[in-house]
Design a protein around this motif. Structure first.
Motif, mmCIF file in Angstrom:
data_model
loop_
_atom_site.group_PDB
_atom_site.id
_atom_site.type_symbol
_atom_site.label_atom_id
_atom_site.label_comp_id
_atom_site.label_asym_id
_atom_site.label_seq_id
_atom_site.Cartn_x
_atom_site.Cartn_y
_atom_site.Cartn_z
ATOM 1 N N GLN A 1 0.811 -1.219 0.000
ATOM 2 C CA GLN A 1 0.000 0.000 0.000
ATOM 3 C C GLN A 1 0.843 1.267 0.000
ATOM 4 O O GLN A 1 0.340 2.337 -0.339
ATOM 5 N N GLY A 2 2.110 1.150 0.398
ATOM 6 C CA GLY A 2 2.976 2.316 0.438
ATOM 7 C C GLY A 2 2.497 3.362 1.419
ATOM 8 O O GLY A 2 1.990 3.052 2.491
ATOM 9 N N ARG B 1 8.460 -0.190 9.128
ATOM 10 C CA ARG B 1 7.461 -0.800 10.008
ATOM 11 C C ARG B 1 6.285 -1.371 9.212
ATOM 12 O O ARG B 1 5.322 -1.869 9.802
ATOM 13 N N ARG B 2 6.348 -1.252 7.912
ATOM 14 C CA ARG B 2 5.360 -1.920 7.069
ATOM 15 C C ARG B 2 5.844 -3.347 6.784
ATOM 16 O O ARG B 2 6.996 -3.671 7.033
ATOM 17 N N ALA B 3 4.956 -4.159 6.258
ATOM 18 C CA ALA B 3 5.345 -5.538 5.945
ATOM 19 C C ALA B 3 4.551 -6.039 4.748
ATOM 20 O O ALA B 3 3.386 -5.663 4.551
ATOM 21 N N GLU B 4 5.190 -6.883 3.959
ATOM 22 C CA GLU B 4 4.544 -7.448 2.779
ATOM 23 C C GLU B 4 3.559 -8.549 3.157
ATOM 24 O O GLU B 4 3.636 -9.146 4.238
ATOM 25 N N SER B 5 2.658 -8.812 2.239
ATOM 26 C CA SER B 5 1.744 -9.951 2.340
ATOM 27 C C SER B 5 1.951 -10.831 1.115
ATOM 28 O O SER B 5 2.427 -10.370 0.074
ATOM 29 N N PHE B 6 1.619 -12.100 1.251
ATOM 30 C CA PHE B 6 1.707 -13.020 0.105
ATOM 31 C C PHE B 6 0.504 -12.890 -0.828
ATOM 32 O O PHE B 6 0.492 -13.493 -1.907
ATOM 33 N N LEU B 7 -0.501 -12.113 -0.430
ATOM 34 C CA LEU B 7 -1.758 -12.032 -1.177
ATOM 35 C C LEU B 7 -1.858 -10.708 -1.903
ATOM 36 O O LEU B 7 -1.615 -9.654 -1.306
ATOM 37 N N VAL C 1 -4.689 -6.865 4.842
ATOM 38 C CA VAL C 1 -5.553 -5.686 4.667
ATOM 39 C C VAL C 1 -6.808 -6.006 3.861
ATOM 40 O O VAL C 1 -7.820 -5.299 3.978
ATOM 41 N N GLN C 2 -6.773 -7.058 3.039
ATOM 42 C CA GLN C 2 -7.961 -7.439 2.268
ATOM 43 C C GLN C 2 -9.132 -7.837 3.170
ATOM 44 O O GLN C 2 -10.293 -7.797 2.740
ATOM 45 N N PHE C 3 -8.836 -8.220 4.416
ATOM 46 C CA PHE C 3 -9.881 -8.727 5.302
ATOM 47 C C PHE C 3 -10.242 -7.755 6.431
ATOM 48 O O PHE C 3 -11.118 -8.063 7.243
ATOM 49 N N THR C 4 -9.572 -6.612 6.500
ATOM 50 C CA THR C 4 -9.825 -5.696 7.611
ATOM 51 C C THR C 4 -10.981 -4.748 7.300
ATOM 52 O O THR C 4 -11.342 -4.535 6.140
ATOM 53 N N LYS C 5 -11.530 -4.178 8.346
ATOM 54 C CA LYS C 5 -12.686 -3.288 8.200
ATOM 55 C C LYS C 5 -12.347 -2.015 7.437
ATOM 56 O O LYS C 5 -13.129 -1.532 6.616
ATOM 57 N N ASN C 6 -11.174 -1.448 7.722
ATOM 58 C CA ASN C 6 -10.812 -0.162 7.118
ATOM 59 C C ASN C 6 -9.831 -0.294 5.962
ATOM 60 O O ASN C 6 -9.358 0.710 5.430
ATOM 61 N N GLY C 7 -9.498 -1.539 5.584
ATOM 62 C CA GLY C 7 -8.562 -1.744 4.492
ATOM 63 C C GLY C 7 -7.131 -1.391 4.837
ATOM 64 O O GLY C 7 -6.282 -1.262 3.957
ATOM 65 N N LYS C 8 -6.848 -1.247 6.135
ATOM 66 C CA LYS C 8 -5.499 -0.934 6.592
ATOM 67 C C LYS C 8 -5.042 -1.990 7.592
ATOM 68 O O LYS C 8 -5.833 -2.832 8.040
ATOM 69 N N SER D 1 -10.918 -0.803 18.322
ATOM 70 C CA SER D 1 -11.605 -2.093 18.373
ATOM 71 C C SER D 1 -11.040 -2.978 17.270
ATOM 72 O O SER D 1 -10.309 -2.520 16.380
ATOM 73 N N SER D 2 -11.393 -4.251 17.312
ATOM 74 C CA SER D 2 -10.837 -5.179 16.330
ATOM 75 C C SER D 2 -11.142 -4.726 14.912
ATOM 76 O O SER D 2 -12.261 -4.294 14.600
ATOM 77 N N ASN D 3 -10.153 -4.846 14.068
ATOM 78 C CA ASN D 3 -10.247 -4.343 12.697
ATOM 79 C C ASN D 3 -10.688 -5.427 11.712
ATOM 80 O O ASN D 3 -10.542 -5.263 10.508
ATOM 81 N N ILE D 4 -11.204 -6.532 12.204
ATOM 82 C CA ILE D 4 -11.692 -7.593 11.322
ATOM 83 C C ILE D 4 -13.046 -8.092 11.836
ATOM 84 O O ILE D 4 -13.216 -8.349 13.035
ATOM 85 N N ASP D 5 -14.019 -8.196 10.939
ATOM 86 C CA ASP D 5 -15.317 -8.766 11.282
ATOM 87 C C ASP D 5 -15.195 -10.277 11.423
ATOM 88 O O ASP D 5 -14.402 -10.917 10.719
ATOM 89 N N LYS D 6 -16.017 -10.831 12.294
ATOM 90 C CA LYS D 6 -15.997 -12.278 12.491
ATOM 91 C C LYS D 6 -16.318 -13.024 11.199
ATOM 92 O O LYS D 6 -15.847 -14.148 10.985
ATOM 93 N N LYS D 7 -17.086 -12.408 10.336
ATOM 94 C CA LYS D 7 -17.429 -13.064 9.079
ATOM 95 C C LYS D 7 -16.200 -13.295 8.198
ATOM 96 O O LYS D 7 -16.210 -14.144 7.306
ATOM 97 N N ASN D 8 -15.111 -12.540 8.488
ATOM 98 C CA ASN D 8 -13.872 -12.697 7.715
ATOM 99 C C ASN D 8 -12.869 -13.618 8.407
ATOM 100 O O ASN D 8 -11.769 -13.827 7.885
ATOM 101 N N PHE D 9 -13.233 -14.180 9.572
ATOM 102 C CA PHE D 9 -12.328 -15.114 10.239
ATOM 103 C C PHE D 9 -11.996 -16.311 9.351
ATOM 104 O O PHE D 9 -10.832 -16.717 9.275
#
Length: 525
Positions: free
Chosen positions: A113-114, A124-130, A168-175, A182-190
């Motif tokens: 995301q840069g 302090r950023r980190a890559e994802s495999f997705l 970030v694809q699964f978080t509420k705010n895309g970050k 509060s938790s940044n992921i909905d249970k539906k995305n667990f």
């Protein structure tokens, strides 16, 4: 007496060399240079009194290793040797500290995301495999993967993958951090998150041959993680329960043997009480008391340990002891073990030592050794993990320090590296902590700390002696339940880094240098 004051006193002490006096015919023979020492302190090691079995000593690859992997080969190899090697030179000098577990940071994708990630510091950023199209690319995190292989090549055989934030694809705010605490992921995305974890485990295994022994899905869930300082995500106990259950099912369906480690509590207080976060506290009972509605101790892939971080609970020493003893009591009641899964020197520690500012001297190393001793002896930790193995910051958070350069630069060892090595190099997985007693040892000891360990297969006994005073201390070891003929010392001090000294007879009185950590290795009991 605080370590800073001790260090000031140390500067007034004349140079001190390794001294031993032999005992003959029941009389102590004392050289002139040794005559200034107080009478020897008798230390009894009881081989038949056993405590926890050590699982590992480790450190993590956050955050610098994503860039260190781009550095010249010779420097990468040198850093890998310092961290992972169990070899010695021809003189017996250890080449490294022989970590027995390596922690791998699974990123959330803030790097891709840069600047839009909201995390200003790119280190302090980190890559994802997705990627954004849902495709996996296991060529990502290549710098970290280089060191993963380097650890394996040097004999490390325990690996843990940890997540500061869901992708970030699964978080509420895309970050990769929360907007509101509060938790940044909905249970539906667990399910999507746990599927990503399983695919990541399989992808790393295919690329390196390594299947992670452990996976840690949450990290310091008590903090709000809303300042954008790094990737992070808060969770309540109920949310952790739901996520862990889902992950357990996913690992089973994918036939992955990886064990789940929880909860990486931000402070030990949150393991034994509610503190200021009732929904995120009292986690030992919440997850491992069978009467708890969030009990996970019966899940097949959950490791029967509770993970916690020693931050902000290390000073003053007498209070730190009380917290750890209370933790051990609660863990014992729930029949689980304890891993100290992250620590570096943070905060002002009640004026004892400040976490800010690099310090390559012995003062922070002694403080670190004191924390390790406390966690092993009073909390009965079976694992002990430093936070970031390599740091680019002006803080006491690195075993090795580098300049903030992504392609090349200089690296510097700290005394903290070798202080950890006084434990990790010699106390290997499978060693058992054994009893130590002396009238000179107490819960508020300000001068001398001693712990001991044994390996019944290799017939070795290891004792780690920490001299926090500005004077040399004479000790006499009495080993009950075993016959040890010789002891080999390894000294970390202001002038030595795990320096090997000549083996001595167990009939000797041994002088422990001022402000030092000395590991004594006994063979053939």
């Amino acid at each position: 007496m605080v370590l800073k004051k001790l260090y000031s006193k140390f500067l007034l002490v004349c140079s001190f060399s390794w001294l031993v006096t032999l005992c003959a015919c029941g009389q102590q023979k004392t050289s002139n240079t040794f005559s200034g020492l107080a009478p020897p302190i008798n230390i009894t090691i009881n081989v038949n009194q056993s405590f926890q079995t050590i699982d590992n000593f480790g450190a993590s690859d956050a955050w610098a290793f994503q860039f260190l992997g781009n550095w010249p080969e010779v420097k990468k190899q040198a850093i890998a040797n310092l961290l992972f090697s169990t070899d010695t030179t021809s003189s017996g000098q250890p080449k490294g500290i022989g970590l027995s577990l390596w922690r791998y940071n699974f990123g959330a994708g803030s790097t891709q995301q840069g600047i839009k990630s909201g995390i200003k510091d790119e280190w302090r950023r980190a890559e994802s495999f997705l990627d954004t199209n849902g495709n996996y690319n296991f060529d990502k995190q290549s710098g970290q993967t280089w060191f993963l292989n380097a650890a394996k090549d040097r004999g490390v055989n325990q690996f843990l993958g940890f997540f500061n934030s869901p992708p970030v694809q699964f978080t509420k705010n895309g970050k990769a951090f929360s907007s509101d605490g509060s938790s940044n992921i909905d249970k539906k995305n667990f399910p999507a998150f746990t599927h990503y974890m399983a695919e990541s485990l399989k992808g790393i295994r295919q690329k390196t041959g390594i299947l992670f022994d452990y996976i840690s899905p949450v990290n310091e869930p008590q903090w709000d993680w809303k300042d954008g300082g790094q990737e992070g995500n808060p969770y309540t106990n109920t949310e952790i329960y739901a996520l862990v259950k889902n992950l357990n099912d996913t690992l089973n369906s994918q036939k992955l043997s990886t064990k789940i480690a929880v909860t990486e509590a931000g402070q030990l207080d949150y393991l034994i009480g509610k503190k200021d976060k009732p929904s995120r506290g009292n986690q030992t009972d919440a997850f491992f008391n069978q009467k708890s509605p969030t009990f996970i101790g019966n899940l097949s892939n959950v490791k029967s340990v509770i993970d916690g971080h020693s931050y902000f609970t290390t000073s003053p020493y007498s209070n730190a002891v009380k917290i750890r003893k209370a933790l051990h009591k609660k863990n014992s009641k729930n029949n689980i073990g304890y891993w100290m899964s992250e620590y570096c020197i943070l905060g002002d520690n009640d004026g004892e030592i400040d976490g800010s500012g690099r310090d390559f001297g012995i003062t922070p190393a002694l403080y670190l050794a004191r924390v390790i001793h406390n966690d092993l002896v009073n909390a009965n930790a079976s694992a002990w993990h430093w936070w970031t193995a390599v740091s680019a910051y002006d803080y006491k958070d690195g075993l090795i320090y580098i300049n903030k350069n992504k392609n090349d630069g200089n690296y510097h060892e700290s005394k903290m590296l070798w202080a950890l090595g006084n434990f990790s190099k010699f106390i290997r997985p499978g060693y058992q902590r054994i009893g130590v007693s002396s009238s000179a040892l107490s819960d508020d000891s300000k001068e001398l700390l001693v712990s001991a360990y044994r390996n019944t297969k290799t017939k070795k006994i290891v004792a780690v002696v920490i001299n926090l005073s500005a004077q040399p201390l004479a000790i006499k070891l009495n080993i009950n339940g075993a016959k040890v003929n010789t002891i080999k010392p390894y000294v970390t001090s202001s002038t030595a880094n795990l320096a090997p000294k000549p083996s001595v007879s167990t009939a000797t009185t041994i002088s422990i240098p001022p402000l030092s950590i000395v590991t004594l290795v006994g063979n053939n009991y």
